[in-house]
Design a protein around this motif. Sequence first.
Motif, PDB file in Angstrom:
ATOM      1  N   LYS A 521      65.590 -24.124 -23.121  1.00 64.46           N
ATOM      2  CA  LYS A 521      64.452 -25.024 -23.380  1.00 64.46           C
ATOM      3  C   LYS A 521      63.968 -25.754 -22.139  1.00 64.46           C
ATOM      4  N   ASN A 522      64.808 -25.811 -21.111  1.00 64.81           N
ATOM      5  CA  ASN A 522      64.376 -26.485 -19.886  1.00 64.81           C
ATOM      6  C   ASN A 522      63.711 -25.532 -18.910  1.00 64.81           C
ATOM      7  N   SER A 523      63.719 -24.259 -19.258  1.00 66.06           N
ATOM      8  CA  SER A 523      63.220 -23.271 -18.315  1.00 66.06           C
ATOM      9  C   SER A 523      61.705 -23.281 -18.242  1.00 66.06           C
ATOM     10  N   ARG A 524      61.189 -23.105 -17.053  1.00 70.50           N
ATOM     11  CA  ARG A 524      59.744 -22.971 -16.880  1.00 70.50           C
ATOM     12  C   ARG A 524      59.371 -21.532 -16.581  1.00 70.50           C
ATOM     13  N   ASP A 525      60.313 -20.654 -16.850  1.00 69.80           N
ATOM     14  CA  ASP A 525      60.060 -19.235 -16.622  1.00 69.80           C
ATOM     15  C   ASP A 525      59.602 -18.641 -17.957  1.00 69.80           C
ATOM     16  N   TRP A 526      58.438 -18.024 -17.945  1.00 71.30           N
ATOM     17  CA  TRP A 526      57.910 -17.514 -19.215  1.00 71.30           C
ATOM     18  C   TRP A 526      58.824 -16.459 -19.832  1.00 71.30           C
ATOM     19  N   ARG A 527      59.651 -15.835 -19.022  1.00 76.39           N
ATOM     20  CA  ARG A 527      60.555 -14.800 -19.544  1.00 76.39           C
ATOM     21  C   ARG A 527      61.563 -15.370 -20.533  1.00 76.39           C
ATOM     22  N   ASP A 528      61.720 -16.678 -20.515  1.00 76.76           N
ATOM     23  CA  ASP A 528      62.693 -17.308 -21.406  1.00 76.76           C
ATOM     24  C   ASP A 528      62.090 -17.747 -22.739  1.00 76.76           C
ATOM     25  N   TRP A 529      60.799 -17.448 -22.952  1.00 78.04           N
ATOM     26  CA  TRP A 529      60.120 -17.983 -24.133  1.00 78.04           C
ATOM     27  C   TRP A 529      59.442 -16.894 -24.964  1.00 78.04           C
ATOM     28  N   PRO A 530      60.221 -16.030 -25.611  1.00 72.93           N
ATOM     29  CA  PRO A 530      59.561 -15.010 -26.446  1.00 72.93           C
ATOM     30  C   PRO A 530      58.841 -15.649 -27.644  1.00 72.93           C
ATOM     31  N   TYR A 531      57.734 -15.027 -28.023  1.00 76.35           N
ATOM     32  CA  TYR A 531      56.935 -15.494 -29.159  1.00 76.35           C
ATOM     33  C   TYR A 531      57.444 -14.827 -30.436  1.00 76.35           C
ATOM     34  N   LEU A 532      57.748 -15.638 -31.454  1.00 78.84           N
ATOM     35  CA  LEU A 532      58.239 -15.116 -32.729  1.00 78.84           C
ATOM     36  C   LEU A 532      57.056 -14.888 -33.666  1.00 78.84           C
ATOM     37  N   SER A 533      56.887 -13.640 -34.105  1.00 78.30           N
ATOM     38  CA  SER A 533      55.694 -13.321 -34.907  1.00 78.30           C
ATOM     39  C   SER A 533      55.857 -13.667 -36.380  1.00 78.30           C
ATOM     40  N   GLY A 534      57.100 -13.654 -36.878  1.00 75.85           N
ATOM     41  CA  GLY A 534      57.293 -13.843 -38.314  1.00 75.85           C
ATOM     42  C   GLY A 534      57.206 -12.548 -39.110  1.00 75.85           C
ATOM     43  N   ASP A 535      57.080 -11.424 -38.411  1.00 71.89           N
ATOM     44  CA  ASP A 535      57.087 -10.116 -39.079  1.00 71.89           C
ATOM     45  C   ASP A 535      58.392  -9.393 -38.773  1.00 71.89           C
ATOM     46  N   ALA A 536      58.812  -8.561 -39.723  1.00 75.71           N
ATOM     47  CA  ALA A 536      59.938  -7.665 -39.468  1.00 75.71           C
ATOM     48  C   ALA A 536      59.380  -6.322 -39.031  1.00 75.71           C
ATOM     49  N   ALA A 537      60.110  -5.649 -38.145  1.00 75.20           N
ATOM     50  CA  ALA A 537      59.640  -4.353 -37.666  1.00 75.20           C
ATOM     51  C   ALA A 537      60.826  -3.485 -37.301  1.00 75.20           C
ATOM     52  N   VAL A 538      60.547  -2.203 -37.202  1.00 75.96           N
ATOM     53  CA  VAL A 538      61.563  -1.253 -36.757  1.00 75.96           C
ATOM     54  C   VAL A 538      60.903  -0.390 -35.682  1.00 75.96           C
ATOM     55  N   GLN A 539      61.675  -0.029 -34.661  1.00 79.51           N
ATOM     56  CA  GLN A 539      61.100   0.786 -33.591  1.00 79.51           C
ATOM     57  C   GLN A 539      61.713   2.183 -33.631  1.00 79.51           C
ATOM     58  N   ALA A 540      60.856   3.186 -33.701  1.00 82.20           N
ATOM     59  CA  ALA A 540      61.329   4.569 -33.747  1.00 82.20           C
ATOM     60  C   ALA A 540      61.779   5.003 -32.350  1.00 82.20           C
ATOM     61  N   ALA A 541      62.442   6.154 -32.281  1.00 79.69           N
ATOM     62  CA  ALA A 541      62.980   6.638 -31.009  1.00 79.69           C
ATOM     63  C   ALA A 541      61.886   6.819 -29.961  1.00 79.69           C
ATOM     64  N   ASP A 542      60.687   7.153 -30.392  1.00 78.23           N
ATOM     65  CA  ASP A 542      59.589   7.335 -29.435  1.00 78.23           C
ATOM     66  C   ASP A 542      58.958   6.016 -29.006  1.00 78.23           C
ATOM     67  N   GLY A 543      59.502   4.897 -29.493  1.00 77.33           N
ATOM     68  CA  GLY A 543      58.993   3.593 -29.066  1.00 77.33           C
ATOM     69  C   GLY A 543      57.942   3.004 -29.992  1.00 77.33           C
ATOM     70  N   TYR A 544      57.454   3.784 -30.938  1.00 75.80           N
ATOM     71  CA  TYR A 544      56.411   3.278 -31.838  1.00 75.80           C
ATOM     72  C   TYR A 544      56.996   2.233 -32.791  1.00 75.80           C
ATOM     73  N   TYR A 545      56.217   1.163 -33.000  1.00 80.25           N
ATOM     74  CA  TYR A 545      56.644   0.108 -33.918  1.00 80.25           C
ATOM     75  C   TYR A 545      56.038   0.324 -35.291  1.00 80.25           C
ATOM     76  N   ARG A 546      56.878   0.130 -36.275  1.00 77.58           N
ATOM     77  CA  ARG A 546      56.390   0.120 -37.648  1.00 77.58           C
ATOM     78  C   ARG A 546      56.611  -1.291 -38.184  1.00 77.58           C
ATOM     79  N   ILE A 547      55.543  -1.897 -38.655  1.00 75.57           N
ATOM     80  CA  ILE A 547      55.624  -3.281 -39.136  1.00 75.57           C
ATOM     81  C   ILE A 547      55.988  -3.241 -40.610  1.00 75.57           C
ATOM     82  N   LEU A 548      57.012  -4.002 -40.981  1.00 76.56           N
ATOM     83  CA  LEU A 548      57.491  -3.947 -42.365  1.00 76.56           C
ATOM     84  C   LEU A 548      56.964  -5.083 -43.229  1.00 76.56           C
ATOM     85  N   GLY A 549      56.413  -6.105 -42.614  1.00 73.22           N
ATOM     86  CA  GLY A 549      55.877  -7.218 -43.414  1.00 73.22           C
ATOM     87  C   GLY A 549      56.457  -8.545 -42.961  1.00 73.22           C
TER      88      GLY A 549
END
Length: 700
Positions: A521-549
């Motif tokens: 929380k004290n970091s000013r590096d943006w790499r430390d602050w991922p944005y939480l979308s509130g969606d669940a997802a799964v990533q296939a082997a080819d990298g494609y994301y499927r959004i589950l809701g």
Amino acid sequence: MKQEKGEAVAEVTEAQIAVHWKEEEYVYPSAKFIGQANAADPAILERFKEENYPECFKEYADLLTWDKYWHTTLDAGNPPFWKWFVGGKLNACCNCVDRHLAANKNKAAFIWVPEPEDEPHWTITYQELYRKVNELAALLTKFAGVKTGDRVTFHLPMVPALPISMLACARLGVIHSEVYGGFSGKACADRIVDSGSRVLIAIDGYYRNGRLIDHKAVVDEAVEEAKRQGIDVEKVLIWRRFPGRYVSKAPMVEGRDYFLDDLLKDYRGVKVDPVSMPAEAPLFLMYTSGTTAVPKGCQHSTGGYLAYVAGTSKYIQDIHPEDTYWCFADIGWITGHSYIVYGPLAVAATSVMYEGVPTYPDAGRPWRIAEQLDVNIFHTAPTTIRMLRKAGPDEPKKYHYHFKHMTTVGEPIEPEVWRWYHEVVGKGEAAIVDTWWQTENGGFLCSTIPALQPMKPGSAGLGMPGIYPVIYDEDRNELKAGEGRAGNICIKYPWPGSFQTIWGSPERYIAIYYEKYCKDKNSRDWRDWPYLSGDAAVQAADGYYRILGRVDDVINVAGHRLGTKELESAALTTEEVAEAAVVPVVDELRGRVPDMYISLKPGLAAGKAIEEKVKQNIVKMVGPIARPRNVYIVPDMPKTRSGKIMRRVIAAISNFADIGDVTTLANPEVVETIRKMVQGDEVKPSQEVPDEIKKFGAGD
Ligand code: WTA
């Protein structure tokens, strides 16, 4: 929020996912599409590589005209309050209108199609739009007294008055806040009050499914309710659906309500200089539902937002100057703001707007519009696609239009529905993008780049250029592509289109979107602050994301986000109701619909009248889209020993799914009573349901 309690790991095995949708084969865009695409050179992927972040976004900013060029791409000095293109100044209206006059003043900016089929279209050229926006901007300053930084609320349906009002505010640096036209007066009032708007822009009436709706009556309710909540709307500016003719029965209130078409006569030809705004000045608020009863005002910026929607309109929507682009969404939602108004106009497109419902007067209507206007880019939501498929599966074949490109947005699309969209609507010719994003995000987060990456039915695709998604489990482990586990999809670094804060609630902004996976929380590096979308997802082997809701307490009804707390608090305004719990039910057309369960205050008898009253209160307080499919009056809610309502159990009952183990409940016997009430005496085999329903409300 349920994520904060660590109970709702959105874990699904590959097998479970396969029950719903199996991993599909690729579908490739045509050579013809690739040959003309704006992003056909894979070099774009190189340019937006992680090592070029954040400077890569200069490319989007350079699509805009800056009054003063910016010096810092991303200022992350006060995370997570990101600032993009710092030092830059620009005006959004000037970028969407003025700068196109030199080369395109006679080009159609909008073609508005009224719902009644015999009413003529209105083609608004860039020149005419420029005139109208200037005149309204002049009126807003001189007559309504609004100043840069003020908020103005709109309660407008799909009429040209809406983008004209948006652009007039943008010209002045006034923050607009549009409330979806179908929302109730109460919902509008809550947003007026939260934003502190003293001016409301609305309309007397509009067409919906063949009916001329009396909208001014709803507007009056909004103003009265806002007053009860302590905000006096000083001026209500009313457009007329038919200038000069008032179609509402609600009286105009002297000294408060004014007809815009009358007033505007005094501003004929008046010009207003666009106000040069800092890149990080707010452009608009867009309210969205969340886990509390109070909707969140997502605040979007001027420079970052406009750059992001311009870039994605060009590369992902593949809009060229000669295209006729139709996004069949409502401007009352973020999709319409970004991809009917700001994005397309920033790239000088012709954007089609349609007033009415898809199936009026019949399911051939959208295809007649496409044929008549020669629309070649089409953009809509799965709920509309499902509705059109059900009502007229063979209709598209009867019309001679050709789409080169189509978009689906707002909900997961079933592969079967995707295929109908591709083969029948798109006649097998159109490249499809399945764009995943949210009100908070300003523009697309995941999609394929249409000429560079193949489509996969049911998958959104990869992160957009410059967007780096990541899926975390509840223990902060990063899930790997092809691992077969689902988790919380997050975005690793900020992007220019992201909202800046929740209006008036910076602490909620941090708590809801950034706290969960913040590394320091004290970091000013943006790499430390991922944005939480509130969606669940799964990533296939080819990298494609499927959004589950959604994994939070949001029900996505026909692509509209409804907060469970909002619906439940509306039900609780019915004086007979003691407790209320709402759950999502899988619906063939609308994705999800709400089922409302209530228990009554002691001594009261159940009856149809109370059910009806609850429905009406929800419609009154939220809007017709929130009307529950059923209201069930139950003797008691299934509860944990600590007294919490187990929404998961009633969600299973409403969906005929496996109810699971209920022996740990405080009142397990009530479960069978409720089951019989909903499903009848006979026990039917349980249905497979999406994970979101199995876990619904698990964090309560
Ligand atoms: C859902 C709409 C699957 C998701 C732009 C998200 C999607 C919510 C997709 C945001 C998609 C949006 N596939 N689900 N392509 N697009 N969603 O704020 O659950 O109205 O969180 O923004 O819609 O809805 P919102």
